[in-house]
Design an enzyme around this catalytic site. Structure first.
Site, mmCIF file in Angstrom:
data_model
loop_
_atom_site.group_PDB
_atom_site.id
_atom_site.type_symbol
_atom_site.label_atom_id
_atom_site.label_comp_id
_atom_site.label_asym_id
_atom_site.label_seq_id
_atom_site.Cartn_x
_atom_site.Cartn_y
_atom_site.Cartn_z
ATOM 1 N N TYR A 1 -50.571 4.243 -2.310
ATOM 2 C CA TYR A 1 -49.543 3.424 -1.664
ATOM 3 C C TYR A 1 -48.571 2.818 -2.672
ATOM 4 O O TYR A 1 -47.344 2.894 -2.512
ATOM 5 C CB TYR A 1 -50.198 2.308 -0.833
ATOM 6 N N ASP B 1 -51.180 5.354 7.087
ATOM 7 C CA ASP B 1 -50.179 5.096 8.126
ATOM 8 C C ASP B 1 -48.771 4.990 7.550
ATOM 9 O O ASP B 1 -47.786 5.319 8.218
ATOM 10 C CB ASP B 1 -50.532 3.799 8.867
ATOM 11 N N LYS C 1 -59.765 2.796 10.168
ATOM 12 C CA LYS C 1 -58.810 1.765 10.574
ATOM 13 C C LYS C 1 -57.644 2.444 11.293
ATOM 14 O O LYS C 1 -56.874 3.180 10.686
ATOM 15 C CB LYS C 1 -58.306 0.989 9.367
#
Length: 537
Positions: A268, A303, A375
């Site tokens: 990320y 995501d 998640k």
């Protein structure tokens, strides 16, 4: 968590191949991480030894001390040997005073040898061991409190965000959310903190779109959630962010202050904050070792890829990232129950069969990682400001979570990307979750897609494309430095972001370890093994 019923007919040979390729892609990066250190790893080590506080300009003493050692003797041998050698030579009575003297240039450092080096390393191991014991105590305390108060009675755990910028405003909002049914409170970090090469000190009240991650803020929120856990008769978990330029330090502080989950994705920071890839992989390995020992569940960030890339065309990159995150996590000592691997409900709802595709992707993730508390992230990219449409999309998102046995469900807001949610928005969002879970939670037992139907076919296609991508990454013969994953990141393979290994923020804080490198924290973390019972709570 209990394994969900097998819902997809995936070829086990293809699944094994995918994991084997992920291992091959990760191996050179793990080797790089083992052979390097960073300023943040060294600062985290001194924080474990008890160094805290900051000067009148709010620059942490740990930054001053590591900078002074770096400037005088370098960090290739680790910071603790020259620091504890200085203490043994009488340069200062303790770490804080030593850091204060170093900040004003009134202390000298050296690289001792022989008996003096051995003495410094023994003293360093003792000092750093105090912090590691605090991490162990926090893990044990969590276990006792869960035994006393109990876990939430059902899965998925409901994950809800608070983020006012003011820790003293966050606390009553977090407690109110827990009373309304939230099982996990995530305190979003202030915008831009990931790019700060220091950890702020003390309780903070001025964050923008989030609250600063500090040791004192961790302590205050943990105490507040302990109070509401006792009131509610269930243990309420706390989440923050171990990412950015200070990932190892925040992980160490979280371990000592008993946070329960940390956002900690291997790529990320590289992709979305332009932090140097080497710096990120070195820092994330150390941070995940701390999380493993602390019994912290990590949440990964797949995501985010779907906010910059198309959620249909790039679905396989999410699967590849999940496999890589799993591999990096396991190498660092994390167990399946600690892998909150991420995936998201981000397909454009105007596309025909969008719900069926979302369901296929969720089933694929659930089946590839049956023992991980995945998640599941709500729709954000295609929220328009129409709160009624948004509420319906969140209901569909919750339904996919119910049908696929997700472990962690982040509550979607109908006002997502429009305003900072009011407490009333959160209450309505939680009502949506409760209704869907009460009405449809048993569907995971009953729903089985047809053998060669749309959902099965889509899931197999995404898995096949993931294997193809991993094969291309591993087979890249032109990858510089024999680390083809770094070449793939440089080429924009993930999230359409091109991040070369020689660029990005924080590269000047990376150092190749010398043959005589010593760090008592990494030595202890490398040797640590999970409790015999897995320590799962």
């Amino acid at each position: 968590m209990s394994r969900p019923n097998a819902m997809l007919e995936l070829d086990p040979v293809v699944v094994r191949k995918a994991r084997s390729l992920a291992r091959k892609a990760a191996a050179p990066v793990v080797k790089i991480a083992r052979n390097h250190t960073t300023v943040s790893v060294e600062r985290a080590t001194l924080r474990l030894a008890g160094l805290a506080g900051a000067d009148h300009e709010r620059v942490p003493w740990v930054n001053h001390l590591v900078t002074a050692v770096r400037d005088e003797v370098g960090l290739e041998h680790g910071v603790t040997t020259p620091v504890y050698d200085a203490l043994l030579r009488g340069e200062a009575p303790d770490l804080t005073t030593l850091a204060q003297k170093a900040a004003s240039g009134n202390v000298s450092f050296r690289l001792p040898t022989g008996r003096e080096a051995a003495a410094a390393q023994r003293a360093a191991a003792k000092g750093v061991g105090v912090g590691l014991k605090a991490v162990d105590r926090s893990r044990a305390t969590r276990g006792r409190l869960i035994k006393r108060h109990g876990n939430p009675k059902t899965k998925p755990w409901i994950y809800l965000i608070v983020a006012t910028g003011d820790i003293y405003e966050d606390i009553p909002q977090a407690q109110a959310a827990a009373r309304e049914g939230a099982d996990i409170i995530a305190v979003i970090r202030s915008t831009g903190q990931s790019l700060l090469d220091y950890v702020p000190e003390g309780a903070t009240r001025e964050g923008f779109a989030g609250t600063y991650a500090t040791q004192e803020n961790f302590r205050l929120m943990r105490a507040a959630l302990d109070d509401v856990s006792k009131e509610l008769g269930r243990y309420v978990r706390l989440t923050n962010y171990a990412s950015g330029l200070c990932m190892p330090e925040i992980a160490a502080l979280a371990g000592m202050e008993r946070l329960d989950m940390m956002l900690n994705d291997s790529m990320y920071g590289i992709l979305f904050r332009d932090i140097n890839p080497i710096r990120t992989f070195v820092d994330q390995r150390f941070s995940r070792q701390v999380h493993a020992r602390a019994g912290i569940i990590i949440n990964t960030g797949e995501d985010n890829y779907l906010t910059t890339a198309d959620a249909v065309e790039a679905a396989h990159t999410v699967t590849v990232s999940q496999l890589l995150n799993e591999r990096f996590a396991k190498e660092a000592g994390l167990e399946d129950w600690q892998l909150g691997l991420g995936h998201a409900f981000e397909i454009n709802p105007e596309i025909p069969d969008s719900f069926r595709m979302e369901l296929a992707h969720a089933m694929l993730a659930r089946q590839l990682f049956p023992d991980a508390p995945l998640k599941w992230m709500p729709p954000t990219k295609h929220m328009t400001g129409d709160v009624f449409r948004g509420y319906l999309l969140d209901g569909f998102f919750n339904l996919v979570g119910a049908m696929t046995g997700q472990g962690i469900l982040l509550v979607g807001m109908m006002t997502e990307a429009v305003v900072t949610p009011f407490l009333s928005d959160r209450d309505l969002a939680l009502q949506n979750v409760r209704y869907v879970m009460n009405a449809a939670s048993g569907l995971t037992e009953d729903f089985h897609p047809p053998r060669d139907g749309y959902i099965q076919t889509r899931a197999r296609q995404v898995l096949s494309e993931a294997v193809d991508l991993l094969e291309r990454i591993v087979g890249d013969k032109d990858a510089a430095g024999d680390a083809p994953l770094l070449a793939a990141i440089a080429d924009g393979t993930f999230g359409l972001m091109k991040r070369p290994a020689t660029g990005g923020k924080g590269l000047d804080g990376v150092f190749e370890r010398a043959a005589a490198y010593d760090n008592p924290a990494t030595t202890s973390l490398d040797a640590w093994t999970p409790p015999a019972n897995g320590g799962r709570r």
